[in-house]
Each structure stands twice: as C-alpha cells, then as structure tokens.
Design a protein around this motif. Structure first.
Motif, mmCIF file in Angstrom:
data_model
loop_
_atom_site.group_PDB
_atom_site.id
_atom_site.type_symbol
_atom_site.label_atom_id
_atom_site.label_comp_id
_atom_site.label_asym_id
_atom_site.label_seq_id
_atom_site.Cartn_x
_atom_site.Cartn_y
_atom_site.Cartn_z
ATOM 1 N N ASP A 239 0.552 -1.294 -0.181
ATOM 2 C CA ASP A 239 -0.365 -0.150 0.032
ATOM 3 C C ASP A 239 0.609 1.296 0.042
ATOM 4 N N LEU A 240 0.096 2.372 -0.545
ATOM 5 C CA LEU A 240 0.832 3.893 -0.417
ATOM 6 C C LEU A 240 -0.114 4.537 0.109
ATOM 7 N N ARG A 241 0.941 4.856 1.305
ATOM 8 C CA ARG A 241 -0.321 6.115 2.091
ATOM 9 C C ARG A 241 -0.567 6.651 1.527
ATOM 10 N N PHE A 242 -0.135 7.871 0.832
ATOM 11 C CA PHE A 242 -0.324 9.064 0.014
ATOM 12 C C PHE A 242 0.105 8.813 -1.804
ATOM 13 N N PRO B 208 -6.434 4.102 -5.795
ATOM 14 C CA PRO B 208 -6.988 4.180 -4.421
ATOM 15 C C PRO B 208 -8.565 3.994 -4.751
ATOM 16 N N ARG C 86 -8.599 0.507 0.225
ATOM 17 C CA ARG C 86 -8.648 1.912 0.266
ATOM 18 C C ARG C 86 -7.486 3.460 0.191
ATOM 19 N N PHE C 87 -6.289 2.011 -0.154
ATOM 20 C CA PHE C 87 -5.184 2.923 -0.269
ATOM 21 C C PHE C 87 -4.478 2.792 -1.591
ATOM 22 N N ARG D 227 -2.036 0.956 -4.781
ATOM 23 C CA ARG D 227 -1.258 -0.514 -4.138
ATOM 24 C C ARG D 227 -0.482 0.083 -5.272
#
Length: 71
Positions: A13-16, A40, A45-46, A48
């Motif tokens: 996942d990439l939070r940003f 996203p 939710r995030f 990828r």
C-alpha cells in the motif's frame, strides 16, 4: 491508463497516492523491471504498488499507471 498484469514479486500500500513513489521503489530495487500503480479504491482504501520481475504486456485500464524500471 496502463496496467501490466503478471510477473509480480512484491506489492504494498501507498499511504499517499503517487505513481512516482511506486516508480521510485522500482528504480531502487535491482530485481524490478516494471511497476504498476493502482489508484486508491480499486484494490482497497489506499493506492497499491506492484513491482515486477519482468515486463508484462501493457493493457489499457483506467485503474492503473505503469512504467518500466531497470533494464
């Protein structure tokens, strides 16, 4: 708007959300030959990031951004 399905060896996942962050991870990993960033909401939710050991054939899909890494 390109997906490169297959040949995955790592994903996270990439939070940003940022395709350039996925590209950076690929360029820093000697195994990475291509990458795919998934927007996203498509796989969770995030955003990828998928790192690939080969260069799968490109396929049009608005879900993703893909590029090439090391050669």
């Amino acid at each position: 708007n390109v997906d490169r399905p297959g040949m995955d060896y790592r994903n996270f996942d990439l939070r940003f959300p940022s395709p350039s962050t996925c590209e950076m991870h690929c360029r820093r990993d000697w195994r990475c030959r291509a990458w795919t960033y998934v927007r996203p909401g498509v796989q969770g939710r995030f955003a990828r990031c998928w790192l690939k050991s080969g260069v799968p054939a490109p396929r049009y899909d608005s879900c993703c951004v893909s590029g090439l890494g090391r050669r």
